[in-house]
Design an enzyme around this catalytic site. Sequence first.
Site, PDB file in Angstrom:
ATOM      1  N   CYS A 164       0.942  -1.402   0.006  1.00 58.69           N
ATOM      2  CA  CYS A 164       0.122   0.047  -0.046  1.00 58.69           C
ATOM      3  C   CYS A 164       0.852   1.356   0.093  1.00 58.69           C
ATOM      4  O   CYS A 164       2.097   1.199   0.120  1.00 58.69           O
ATOM      5  CB  CYS A 164      -1.048   0.077   1.281  1.00 58.69           C
ATOM      6  SG  CYS A 164      -1.947  -1.368   1.525  1.00 58.69           S
ATOM      7  N   ARG A 165       0.253   2.296  -0.111  1.00 54.34           N
ATOM      8  CA  ARG A 165       0.993   3.549   0.236  1.00 54.34           C
ATOM      9  C   ARG A 165       0.020   4.448   1.129  1.00 54.34           C
ATOM     10  O   ARG A 165      -1.161   4.403   1.035  1.00 54.34           O
ATOM     11  CB  ARG A 165       1.216   4.456  -1.118  1.00 54.34           C
ATOM     12  CG  ARG A 165       1.786   3.855  -2.560  1.00 54.34           C
ATOM     13  CD  ARG A 165       2.982   3.935  -2.247  1.00 54.34           C
ATOM     14  NE  ARG A 165       3.680   2.618  -1.476  1.00 54.34           N
ATOM     15  CZ  ARG A 165       4.866   2.404  -1.180  1.00 54.34           C
ATOM     16  NH1 ARG A 165       5.750   3.083  -1.903  1.00 54.34           N
ATOM     17  NH2 ARG A 165       5.170   1.293  -0.685  1.00 54.34           N
TER      18      ARG A 165
END
Length: 272
Positions: A2-3
């Site tokens: 993810c970010r």
Amino acid sequence: MCRHLGYLGPAVGVGDLLTTGTHALRTQAWAPKDMRGGGTINADGFGVAWWRAGVASRYRNAAPIWTDPAVEEVLPQLHSTAVLGSIRSATVGMPIERAACAPFTADRWAFSHNGVVPNWRPVLSAVSSDLDTAATQFGATRLLETIRLLDAEAPTDAATLWVLLRQLLAGVEPGGFLESPAAALALLAATVLGHAPTARLNLLLGDGETLWATTVYHSLSALVTDTVAVLASEPYDDDPQWQSIPDRSLVTARPGRLTIDPLTNGTKGPSL
């Protein structure tokens, strides 16, 4: 994986934090630069939290962030001095659904996890048991209960980590088992790594006034000035004040202050 991104500073449009910069969080959904083997894009949903009167609200969608018109048409109309956003790349075998998208929230807290816990069900059950034992030995009886893992919003490692962290945060007090949210993050990360040494644990926590984070394997950068504090998986622009956070770090950030410490067990109680 993810970010994610956390912001503290002058009031901004909530949606603007998702789209600002030449390498905005939205851009990182299809063109991330530093995934470190954790997938190639982040198209399995997104979410964003913001604070009003000390309470976190949120918006989430299981669709790719670039498909949601609310990002440009609705969210910019909401303004806050604190924002925490996340885009998701789901681990194989985990559901793609709204409930699995960070941020996870409760009262003044918002939380995101960038990473993965291998074999997460038995690992996090064992982590819960260990934390309960340590808390009980310290005198914080019933601070953690393994049955509460069933309260997770989704059957994912991230949602279950949030259940564990939320219980630890309930025990944070001066002279207590844990004296700070940073200590709670550190203890959770250390205990998970004790059972799953290859876990990737970039955790991000905010309460509207402070940001806390850990780095275990994945990237994190900080931009802190007298008026702004940002923690982000990847810098969203080319500002030279961005600094890369070393691996195995515990980070505390607010405008005018950035603290980076080695990631260790955060409890005053017996070693796990």
